[in-house]
Design a protein around this motif. Structure first.
Motif, mmCIF file in Angstrom:
data_model
loop_
_atom_site.group_PDB
_atom_site.id
_atom_site.type_symbol
_atom_site.label_atom_id
_atom_site.label_comp_id
_atom_site.label_asym_id
_atom_site.label_seq_id
_atom_site.Cartn_x
_atom_site.Cartn_y
_atom_site.Cartn_z
ATOM 1 N N VAL A 54 2.877 45.519 -7.530
ATOM 2 C CA VAL A 54 1.538 44.852 -7.363
ATOM 3 C C VAL A 54 2.157 43.339 -6.997
ATOM 4 C CG1 VAL A 54 -0.507 43.760 -8.519
ATOM 5 C CG2 VAL A 54 0.191 46.092 -9.149
ATOM 6 N N ARG A 55 1.269 42.877 -5.832
ATOM 7 C CA ARG A 55 1.781 41.561 -5.202
ATOM 8 C C ARG A 55 0.374 40.850 -5.031
ATOM 9 N NH1 ARG A 55 5.234 43.855 -0.100
ATOM 10 N NH2 ARG A 55 6.238 45.768 -1.352
ATOM 11 N N PHE A 56 0.728 39.584 -5.369
ATOM 12 C CA PHE A 56 -0.295 38.322 -5.116
ATOM 13 C C PHE A 56 -0.295 38.068 -3.749
ATOM 14 C CE2 PHE A 56 -2.401 34.206 -6.070
ATOM 15 C CZ PHE A 56 -3.496 34.922 -6.659
ATOM 16 N N GLU A 57 -1.258 38.056 -2.732
ATOM 17 C CA GLU A 57 -1.300 38.099 -1.393
ATOM 18 C C GLU A 57 -2.383 37.198 -0.982
ATOM 19 O OE1 GLU A 57 1.353 41.975 -0.302
ATOM 20 O OE2 GLU A 57 -0.791 41.714 0.393
ATOM 21 N N THR A 58 -2.321 36.832 0.297
ATOM 22 C CA THR A 58 -3.486 36.170 0.821
ATOM 23 C C THR A 58 -4.331 37.179 1.582
ATOM 24 O OG1 THR A 58 -2.244 34.112 1.255
ATOM 25 C CG2 THR A 58 -4.100 34.321 2.767
ATOM 26 N N LEU A 59 -5.658 37.099 1.373
ATOM 27 C CA LEU A 59 -6.448 38.008 1.937
ATOM 28 C C LEU A 59 -7.774 37.359 2.599
ATOM 29 C CD1 LEU A 59 -7.097 39.950 -1.486
ATOM 30 C CD2 LEU A 59 -5.548 40.647 0.551
ATOM 31 N N ASP A 60 -8.393 38.203 3.399
ATOM 32 C CA ASP A 60 -9.688 37.482 4.178
ATOM 33 C C ASP A 60 -10.649 37.334 2.966
ATOM 34 O OD1 ASP A 60 -8.480 38.072 6.570
ATOM 35 O OD2 ASP A 60 -9.452 39.898 6.694
ATOM 36 N N LEU B 104 -3.223 34.581 -18.471
ATOM 37 C CA LEU B 104 -2.093 34.475 -17.507
ATOM 38 C C LEU B 104 -2.940 33.913 -16.148
ATOM 39 C CD1 LEU B 104 -0.082 37.929 -17.323
ATOM 40 C CD2 LEU B 104 0.653 35.530 -17.913
ATOM 41 N N PRO B 105 -2.169 33.003 -15.298
ATOM 42 C CA PRO B 105 -2.954 32.569 -14.125
ATOM 43 C C PRO B 105 -3.015 33.895 -13.210
ATOM 44 C CG PRO B 105 -0.746 31.546 -14.383
ATOM 45 C CD PRO B 105 -1.042 32.422 -16.008
ATOM 46 N N LEU B 106 -3.852 33.973 -12.440
ATOM 47 C CA LEU B 106 -4.093 34.948 -11.400
ATOM 48 C C LEU B 106 -3.061 35.359 -10.768
ATOM 49 C CD1 LEU B 106 -5.828 37.237 -10.389
ATOM 50 C CD2 LEU B 106 -6.980 35.544 -8.884
ATOM 51 N N ASP B 107 -2.205 34.182 -10.323
ATOM 52 C CA ASP B 107 -0.947 34.458 -9.406
ATOM 53 C C ASP B 107 0.224 35.118 -10.384
ATOM 54 O OD1 ASP B 107 -0.025 32.567 -10.962
ATOM 55 O OD2 ASP B 107 0.278 31.010 -9.433
ATOM 56 N N GLN B 108 0.023 35.429 -11.443
ATOM 57 C CA GLN B 108 0.937 36.198 -12.291
ATOM 58 C C GLN B 108 0.468 37.421 -12.648
ATOM 59 O OE1 GLN B 108 2.915 34.006 -15.492
ATOM 60 N NE2 GLN B 108 2.712 32.136 -14.522
ATOM 61 N N VAL B 109 -0.570 38.084 -11.896
ATOM 62 C CA VAL B 109 -1.048 39.397 -12.036
ATOM 63 C C VAL B 109 -0.226 40.493 -12.312
ATOM 64 C CG1 VAL B 109 -1.466 39.822 -9.635
ATOM 65 C CG2 VAL B 109 -2.906 41.028 -11.135
ATOM 66 N N ARG C 269 3.340 48.062 -23.074
ATOM 67 C CA ARG C 269 2.363 47.980 -24.026
ATOM 68 C C ARG C 269 2.807 46.723 -24.978
ATOM 69 N NH1 ARG C 269 -0.582 52.584 -24.828
ATOM 70 N NH2 ARG C 269 -1.049 52.073 -27.149
ATOM 71 N N ARG C 270 3.361 45.607 -24.259
ATOM 72 C CA ARG C 270 3.237 44.437 -24.704
ATOM 73 C C ARG C 270 1.897 43.519 -24.942
ATOM 74 N NH1 ARG C 270 5.651 41.166 -21.370
ATOM 75 N NH2 ARG C 270 6.221 42.676 -19.634
ATOM 76 N N ALA C 271 0.996 44.100 -24.407
ATOM 77 C CA ALA C 271 -0.335 43.375 -24.143
ATOM 78 C C ALA C 271 -1.231 44.626 -24.363
ATOM 79 C CB ALA C 271 -0.531 42.697 -23.010
ATOM 80 N N ILE C 272 -2.410 44.584 -24.794
ATOM 81 C CA ILE C 272 -3.512 45.430 -25.144
ATOM 82 C C ILE C 272 -4.337 45.301 -23.624
ATOM 83 C CG2 ILE C 272 -5.625 46.082 -26.219
ATOM 84 C CD1 ILE C 272 -4.768 44.788 -28.792
ATOM 85 N N LYS C 273 -4.516 44.011 -23.240
ATOM 86 C CA LYS C 273 -5.353 43.793 -22.225
ATOM 87 C C LYS C 273 -5.073 42.282 -21.661
ATOM 88 C CE LYS C 273 -9.807 44.710 -20.192
ATOM 89 N NZ LYS C 273 -9.434 45.570 -18.961
ATOM 90 N N ALA C 274 -4.571 42.141 -20.331
ATOM 91 C CA ALA C 274 -4.540 40.851 -19.837
ATOM 92 C C ALA C 274 -5.732 40.321 -19.176
ATOM 93 C CB ALA C 274 -3.350 41.038 -18.556
ATOM 94 N N LEU C 275 -5.994 39.030 -19.396
ATOM 95 C CA LEU C 275 -7.175 38.230 -18.730
ATOM 96 C C LEU C 275 -6.199 37.398 -17.832
ATOM 97 C CD1 LEU C 275 -10.008 36.618 -20.428
ATOM 98 C CD2 LEU C 275 -8.514 35.241 -18.841
ATOM 99 N N LEU C 276 -6.884 37.250 -16.642
ATOM 100 C CA LEU C 276 -6.319 36.610 -15.542
ATOM 101 C C LEU C 276 -7.532 35.458 -15.061
ATOM 102 C CD1 LEU C 276 -5.520 39.549 -13.271
ATOM 103 C CD2 LEU C 276 -3.701 38.331 -14.681
ATOM 104 N N LYS C 277 -6.832 34.052 -15.068
ATOM 105 C CA LYS C 277 -7.635 33.053 -14.567
ATOM 106 C C LYS C 277 -7.319 32.515 -13.216
ATOM 107 C CE LYS C 277 -8.737 31.234 -19.291
ATOM 108 N NZ LYS C 277 -8.874 29.782 -19.990
ATOM 109 N N PRO C 278 -8.159 32.710 -12.435
ATOM 110 C CA PRO C 278 -7.919 32.033 -10.792
ATOM 111 C C PRO C 278 -7.484 30.489 -10.880
ATOM 112 C CG PRO C 278 -9.861 33.424 -10.831
ATOM 113 C CD PRO C 278 -9.522 33.103 -12.329
#
Length: 338
Positions: free
Chosen positions: A12-18, A314-319, A329-338
């Protein structure tokens, strides 16, 4: 804008999109305040579902409305909104019957791990809060967009009633939210099946009365021991594997009900066995939009706090790290903040 794109299993990569744009008069564009990684996102990440060409990911979101189409009158720019992973016009026959996730114009969200998102059917999908919520409430409102709504549906599909006994199969975010739902719907006994100490602790905090660590035939036997040899009134299946479905069906008493919300993978149900068990079986994609007003009110009033399932922010760029942490299984659920 920037967003998550899956290229291959484990990639999974963090990329520039339209930037998203209004393409239909019923669309809206929102700026995400928070998004997250879902357990169902792990199926393609683990190679259990085909990926095909690289494509964006994510279906859970809360945000601020940036722009609306000409036919969207229920929300306006500047409002904080919560929506469902399945969009709906909220006016077709299926929606009016309460099954918005089977809307005749349904689209499944799939681009939400990003800075901005286009919401199809925004007029029937988005629910605005009266004012912008405090930051501490954002995780719980985000949970409402999928895992809390899905856990709620699992409990309703399993017909949890006041004074009943419920079993929750699965200790991920949906299963833990299923514990909340069973508690809110009045179950007197809630048996959570979990092997992980941190998840057991959260299940107990959410209202579980018993923890079962066994699996397979041993797990079924343990549930029977806890229910006088009969089985549970209601079972919430929140995983989606053949083993978890068997566990659920065999943990229910004759006349009991199973609500299954884990996306099935290699699950087969024996018709003869189901016939003679007298166990009811209902599931599918949760009609989250039906529950949004009620669940939002429960969050804003402080009655429920499903945001506790987010144990990694995590910050969104660390998705990519969010995916990896959940996969391991180090995390139940990861929240992402833009």
């Amino acid at each position: 804008m920037r967003g998550a794109v899956i290229h291959a299993p484990g990639d999974v990569r963090f990329e520039t999109l339209d930037d998203p744009k209004i393409s239909r008069p019923t669309d809206a564009v929102i700026r995400t305040v928070a998004t997250c990684v879902c357990g169902s996102d792990l199926w393609p990440y683990r190679g259990a579902e085909p990926i095909g060409d690289p494509h964006p990911m994510g279906h859970e979101y809360v945000g601020i409305v940036e722009e609306v189409g000409s036919e969207v009158a229920n929300v306006k720019p500047g409002q904080f909104v919560v929506g469902s992973f399945a969009t709906s016009d909220n006016t077709c026959a299926n929606c009016l019957n309460g099954w918005q996730s089977s809307c005749l114009h349904r689209e499944f969200m799939s681009t939400c791990q990003a800075d901005y998102v286009r919401i199809p059917n925004a007029h029937g999908t988005l629910v605005a809060t009266d004012e912008h919520p405090d930051g501490e409430l954002v995780p719980s409102l985000l949970a409402v967009s999928d895992v809390m709504g899905t856990g709620w549906y699992a409990a309703l599909a399993a017909e949890v009633r006041p004074g009943s006994t419920a079993v929750v199969v699965g200790d991920g975010a949906v299963g833990l939210c299923g514990v909340i739902a069973a508690k809110e719907l009045g179950a007197a006994r809630i048996i959570a099946m979990s092997r992980h100490e941190s998840r057991q602790k959260l299940a107990l905090e959410f209202g579980a009365t018993d923890i079962v660590i066994e699996r397979g035939d041993e797990g079924i036997a343990r549930v029977k021991d806890l229910t006088g040899g009969i089985g549970a009134d209601s079972v919430l299946e929140c995983v989606g594997t053949a083993e978890s479905m068997r566990q659920a069906l065999h943990s229910a008493r004759p006349g009991g009900n199973v609500g299954f919300v884990g996306v099935p993978h290699e699950v087969q149900v024996d018709g003869q066995e189901l016939f003679f068990s007298h166990v009811g079986l209902r599931g599918g994609p949760a009609p989250v939009r039906r529950y949004l007003p009620d669940l939002i009110d429960r969050v804003l009033s402080g009655r429920i706090n499903p945001g506790k399932v987010f144990d990694l922010t995590l910050p969104l760029d660390q998705v990519a790290e969010g995916y990896q942490a959940m996969d391991e299984r180090r995390a139940i659920k990861a929240l992402l903040k833009p």
